[in-house]
Write a protein that holds these residues in place. Structure first.
Motif, mmCIF file in Angstrom:
data_model
loop_
_atom_site.group_PDB
_atom_site.id
_atom_site.type_symbol
_atom_site.label_atom_id
_atom_site.label_comp_id
_atom_site.label_asym_id
_atom_site.label_seq_id
_atom_site.Cartn_x
_atom_site.Cartn_y
_atom_site.Cartn_z
ATOM 1 N N HIS A 70 0.844 -1.193 0.000
ATOM 2 C CA HIS A 70 0.000 0.000 0.000
ATOM 3 C C HIS A 70 0.884 1.249 0.000
ATOM 4 N N PRO A 71 0.471 2.309 -0.687
ATOM 5 C CA PRO A 71 1.270 3.539 -0.706
ATOM 6 C C PRO A 71 1.576 4.086 0.692
ATOM 7 N N PHE A 72 0.655 3.920 1.645
ATOM 8 C CA PHE A 72 0.877 4.444 2.991
ATOM 9 C C PHE A 72 1.989 3.697 3.735
ATOM 10 N N GLY A 73 2.324 2.496 3.271
ATOM 11 C CA GLY A 73 3.368 1.732 3.936
ATOM 12 C C GLY A 73 4.742 1.908 3.322
ATOM 13 N N GLU A 74 4.806 2.573 2.178
ATOM 14 C CA GLU A 74 6.056 2.634 1.417
ATOM 15 C C GLU A 74 7.194 3.266 2.212
ATOM 16 N N ARG A 75 6.945 4.414 2.824
ATOM 17 C CA ARG A 75 8.047 5.116 3.510
ATOM 18 C C ARG A 75 8.570 4.319 4.709
ATOM 19 N N HIS A 76 7.685 3.531 5.343
ATOM 20 C CA HIS A 76 8.121 2.749 6.501
ATOM 21 C C HIS A 76 8.955 1.540 6.095
ATOM 22 N N MET A 77 8.722 1.016 4.902
ATOM 23 C CA MET A 77 9.547 -0.083 4.438
ATOM 24 C C MET A 77 10.872 0.425 3.871
ATOM 25 N N ALA A 78 10.853 1.654 3.349
ATOM 26 C CA ALA A 78 12.101 2.267 2.879
ATOM 27 C C ALA A 78 12.988 2.662 4.054
ATOM 28 N N ASP A 79 12.366 3.031 5.151
ATOM 29 C CA ASP A 79 13.092 3.374 6.375
ATOM 30 C C ASP A 79 12.262 2.897 7.560
ATOM 31 N N PRO A 80 12.535 1.696 8.073
ATOM 32 C CA PRO A 80 11.703 1.111 9.130
ATOM 33 C C PRO A 80 12.044 1.592 10.539
ATOM 34 N N THR A 81 12.823 2.672 10.648
ATOM 35 C CA THR A 81 13.277 3.136 11.965
ATOM 36 C C THR A 81 12.104 3.404 12.909
ATOM 37 N N LYS A 82 11.122 4.184 12.449
ATOM 38 C CA LYS A 82 9.978 4.522 13.304
ATOM 39 C C LYS A 82 9.118 3.302 13.590
ATOM 40 N N HIS A 108 6.916 -1.149 -4.780
ATOM 41 C CA HIS A 108 5.871 -0.763 -5.726
ATOM 42 C C HIS A 108 4.626 -0.396 -4.933
ATOM 43 N N ALA A 109 4.380 0.914 -4.810
ATOM 44 C CA ALA A 109 3.178 1.394 -4.126
ATOM 45 C C ALA A 109 1.982 1.145 -5.044
ATOM 46 N N THR A 110 1.069 0.295 -4.608
ATOM 47 C CA THR A 110 0.030 -0.232 -5.480
ATOM 48 C C THR A 110 -1.290 0.501 -5.268
ATOM 49 N N ALA A 111 -1.869 0.973 -6.346
ATOM 50 C CA ALA A 111 -3.130 1.708 -6.295
ATOM 51 C C ALA A 111 -4.309 0.762 -6.081
ATOM 52 N N HIS A 112 -5.393 1.319 -5.568
ATOM 53 C CA HIS A 112 -6.635 0.558 -5.403
ATOM 54 C C HIS A 112 -7.128 0.055 -6.761
ATOM 55 N N GLU A 113 -7.393 -1.228 -6.829
ATOM 56 C CA GLU A 113 -7.867 -1.921 -8.028
ATOM 57 C C GLU A 113 -6.809 -2.032 -9.124
ATOM 58 N N GLU A 114 -5.560 -1.713 -8.815
ATOM 59 C CA GLU A 114 -4.476 -1.919 -9.782
ATOM 60 C C GLU A 114 -4.265 -3.412 -9.989
ATOM 61 N N ILE A 115 -3.969 -3.786 -11.213
ATOM 62 C CA ILE A 115 -3.699 -5.186 -11.548
ATOM 63 C C ILE A 115 -2.224 -5.345 -11.896
ATOM 64 N N ILE A 116 -1.565 -6.239 -11.199
ATOM 65 C CA ILE A 116 -0.161 -6.583 -11.458
ATOM 66 C C ILE A 116 -0.157 -7.911 -12.211
#
Length: 296
Positions: A86-98, A127-135
């Motif tokens: 999810h896009p909201f999780g991207e920054r935490h996986m890029a920097d999991p410090t917090k 890959h920040a995935t949009a709602h209803e995006e198909i991979i």
């Protein structure tokens, strides 16, 4: 027909507490959920049973960034895997410090035993995935459904008529009850209900729970989930109305959950499985935060 393999990560030596799902595609294996890094060796062994090594997995899909679901994603990224989230999780996986600091406040000296390490993932592998995006991976399409309520950064992944639901469809182990895991900080009953309603609209044939396994009786399962979610929220609201402290709430709710599960004649092993998959004290903290936001 999809080859879906349920990998039991034997979290804390408990069977059927945390699952990872291996799906074979024409372009190699993909993984939905990694579990925590503390179970990475178990995951490696399970992959080997199907003829794969971790470096063979080049596409990893996580339902949300909580450590029991995504804690080992960084290890696959070290082998070059792309991680879909999810896009909201991207920054935490890029920097999991917090993320890790927050978890350490809760688990303190138990962090290593429970979760293990967590390292940053290069942004080019996220890959920040949009709602209803198909991979599309080879012959397999994976559709993302944003499903907040348990966490704002939650995605349910659809492959065919199968929906991999993380925690938004709750916890159910073997023939035990359906329970709603409610850890802090994002619990929101209104969003969760909307996500449950979305699952009904999607109308999958099977739900694949991270805790644990496949469910085919969808409507009965969702009704049981709603019942537990609202009953648990009402219990915590009652504690608040009584002016109880957090430790008092935790003691009461842990005792309530233990009595409720024992009344269903669950085995001691299953009691441990449920506690590992959904520690009751976490739901107290999560719903306390929800009510504080709602009432203030």
């Amino acid at each position: 027909m999809f080859n879906i393999h349920t990998l039991d990560l034997n979290f804390l030596e408990n069977q059927e507490a945390i699952a990872s799902y291996l799906i074979e595609t024409s372009e190699g294996p993909i993984l939905i959920e990694t579990g925590p890094y503390s179970t990475f060796k178990n995951l490696q062994d399970k992959l080997k049973e199907y003829g794969y090594k971790p470096e063979d997995v080049q596409h990893v899909f996580i339902t949300h960034i909580h450590l029991d679901h995504a804690g080992a994603a960084w290890k696959f990224a070290e082998f070059g895997a792309k991680v879909y989230l999810h896009p909201f999780g991207e920054r935490h996986m890029a920097d999991p410090t917090k993320l890790m600091a927050s978890a350490k406040q809760i688990y303190k000296e138990d962090m290593d035993r429970l979760w293990g390490d967590m390292k940053s993932i290069p942004t080019n592998l996220l890959h920040a995935t949009a709602h209803e995006e198909i991979i599309t991976i080879g012959d397999t399409e994976i559709k993302a459904w944003h499903t907040p309520g348990h966490a704002n950064h939650h995605i349910a992944w659809q492959i065919g008529d199968n929906l991999f639901t993380g925690d938004v469809a709750g916890v159910k182990i073997e023939n035990g009850p359906v329970v709603a895991p409610c850890p802090p900080p994002d619990i929101n009953l209104e969003k969760w209900q909307a996500s449950i309603d979305l699952i009904r609209e999607i109308s999958p044939s099977n739900l694949y729970l991270t805790h644990f396994g496949a469910v085919s009786d969808i409507e009965s399962h969702l009704i049981a989930l709603e019942k537990d979610l609202y009953e648990t929220a009402d219990i915590i609201k009652g504690y608040i109305d009584q002016g109880l402290s957090l430790p008092e709430m935790e003691d009461l709710f842990i005792n309530h959950v233990d009595n409720a599960l024992r009344a269903l004649n669950l085995t001691e092993e299953m009691l441990k499985q449920y506690d590992a998959a959904n520690p009751p004290f976490m739901s107290v903290a999560g719903l306390l935060r929800y009510w504080q936001k709602k009432l203030n």
